[in-house]
Write an enzyme that holds these catalytic residues in place. Sequence first.
Site, PDB file in Angstrom:
ATOM      1  N   GLU A  76       0.746  -1.619  -0.178  1.00 23.05           N
ATOM      2  CA  GLU A  76      -0.128   0.089   0.105  1.00 23.05           C
ATOM      3  C   GLU A  76       1.299   0.999  -0.280  1.00 23.05           C
ATOM      4  O   GLU A  76       0.377   2.789  -0.648  1.00 23.05           O
ATOM      5  CB  GLU A  76      -0.384   0.191   1.501  1.00 23.05           C
ATOM      6  CG  GLU A  76      -1.937   0.446   0.953  1.00 23.05           C
ATOM      7  CD  GLU A  76      -3.197   0.780   2.146  1.00 23.05           C
ATOM      8  OE1 GLU A  76      -4.082   0.459   2.068  1.00 23.05           O
ATOM      9  OE2 GLU A  76      -3.040   1.233   3.271  1.00 23.05           O
ATOM     10  N   HIS A 103       7.673 -26.779   2.774  1.00 21.34           N
ATOM     11  CA  HIS A 103       6.693 -28.213   1.435  1.00 21.34           C
ATOM     12  C   HIS A 103       5.589 -27.338   1.483  1.00 21.34           C
ATOM     13  O   HIS A 103       4.833 -27.852   0.741  1.00 21.34           O
ATOM     14  CB  HIS A 103       6.124 -28.827   3.344  1.00 21.34           C
ATOM     15  CG  HIS A 103       7.058 -29.618   4.609  1.00 21.34           C
ATOM     16  ND1 HIS A 103       8.247 -31.249   3.107  1.00 21.34           N
ATOM     17  CD2 HIS A 103       7.520 -29.421   4.962  1.00 21.34           C
ATOM     18  CE1 HIS A 103       8.282 -31.263   4.098  1.00 21.34           C
ATOM     19  NE2 HIS A 103       8.509 -30.257   5.343  1.00 21.34           N
ATOM     20  N   LYS A 133     -13.568   1.704  -3.324  1.00 21.84           N
ATOM     21  CA  LYS A 133     -14.508   2.054  -2.246  1.00 21.84           C
ATOM     22  C   LYS A 133     -15.434   3.039  -2.943  1.00 21.84           C
ATOM     23  O   LYS A 133     -17.388   3.022  -2.383  1.00 21.84           O
ATOM     24  CB  LYS A 133     -13.981   2.644  -0.706  1.00 21.84           C
ATOM     25  CG  LYS A 133     -12.891   1.572  -0.501  1.00 21.84           C
ATOM     26  CD  LYS A 133     -12.649   3.270   1.036  1.00 21.84           C
ATOM     27  CE  LYS A 133     -12.001   3.855   0.400  1.00 21.84           C
ATOM     28  NZ  LYS A 133     -11.301   3.980   2.145  1.00 21.84           N
TER      29      LYS A 133
END
Length: 542
Positions: free
Chosen positions: A353, A384, A508
């Site tokens: 950000e 793994h 937004k």
Amino acid sequence: MANDITTTAAWQSLTERYEAFQGTTLRELFQDGGRAEKLSFDAAGLRVDLSKNLLDDAILTDLVALAEQAGLTDRIEAMFRGEHINNTEDRAVLHTALRLPVEESLEVDGQDVAADVHEVLGRMRDFATALRSGAWLGYTGRTIKKVVNIGIGGSDLGPAMATKALRAYATAGITAEFVSNVDPADMVSVLEDLDAESTLFVIASKTFTTQETLANANAAKNWLIEQLGSEEAVSKHFVAVSTNAEKVTAFGINPENMFGFWDWVGGRYSVDSAVGLSLMAVIGPRDFMRFLGGFRAMDEHFRYTDFGQNVPVLMALLSVWYTDFFGAETHAVLPYSEDLSRFAAYLQQLTMESNGKSVRRDGSPVTTGTGEIYWGEPGTNGQHAFFQLIHQGTRLIPADFIGFARPKQDLPAGEKSMHDLLMSNFFAQTKVLAFGKTAEEIAAEGVDDNLINHKVMPGNRPTTTILAEELTPAVLGALIALYEHIVFVQGVIWDINSFDQWGVELGKQQASDLAPAVSGEVEVDSGDSSTDALIRWYRTNR
């Protein structure tokens, strides 16, 4: 037009050194028996080994010169003094003021911000003490045993990460849960295990208008009223981290139980502000102050140490080296500590950000790469899962390995220690990534010819090793501040504003615009055929 870092003498020299460095291996560089000692540094309780990185003395000299030619010294001082280095929002950037000692003052824009910080810290301390001692009681007279932090972004990632990391310091019988996602599953999964009488909700939203946070806060409020049978219960079971007293009061929270912070603290830099209230409630004021002390120790190292010995500066310069010269696009953060399992997620917001920008501070296009993709998982789980790609894939992925000499808990592994087993893997991975295994070495072991190439480990995969004695509040604070300052230095080199986030805003706004169509209140007309069709499908299948 801003100065272009790629036109500096240091950048031009690094371009030439990159070409000359091709074919150089870490095996060759480690023929210098003093390399590890020369490239290992101590900072704020951390031992940092940079020797397994792809650089020699000349490259290091040029990287330090690059920082100097970018004006880093002046930019560091400008930040610490409170100048408005967030130029697009005309704000100071003062997360470093959050950890100033009480005896210091710092006047910015006519206000003593250090005094303001300690006033809020004092109120946080009093509140957390009352909560932990049992002096604060819920609506029915029960003590609080569970704190639920409701926030998103920096109001969630920091305290959630730190509370998990410091779980060994939760000594008062108070535990915490964190709700961030507006997906109802997040809230429902937390509520179903709560006892309303002993639960306190912390609503963290500076403006008290954040859509996701307010949706979750209202859901929690409705649940609490249903459970306890009275709206009067709200004031005993909700507090706010906010600066909007009017909206906090309208919600039902006593404004005396509102803890503020300032516009010079970005959300992703706010875990050591009032946003850390849930953390303080869990670990207590004393250890929270030690947490701040770790930040402060790294701040002082960063501000006062020569660049050639300055750990945040050197790590940032290495990231620029890999991003802009080697073409690396991602950076792995690999803590060999399950308690730091949320650290990479926290760093994703802090780094991406901040530095996910494509224009410079003056609005002109960048001339460099910017903003690595940060990711990672704890060891040994990652071994793994994705280490195969780091070892033998075609992409260069610099990695930070974080480990501790002493665990908070240990268990036997046969006659040995599980922690020793964990750290054996830690040291083995950085060794293999650096030095690999050649075809000749594999052939000497009698491996079939048709398998030799499959088993070759090329090495030359750069890693930085970060060690500390144990994961304490102070060490965690230092570790967070280390990466905060890395982000800052990267931003200075790339000449971008690391402290705004305009890319978050449009989405937004669009979500608010589309909400009536998504809920079926109005006809779908988003302005593009794809979004229209998708919303119609959603409504049909709702």
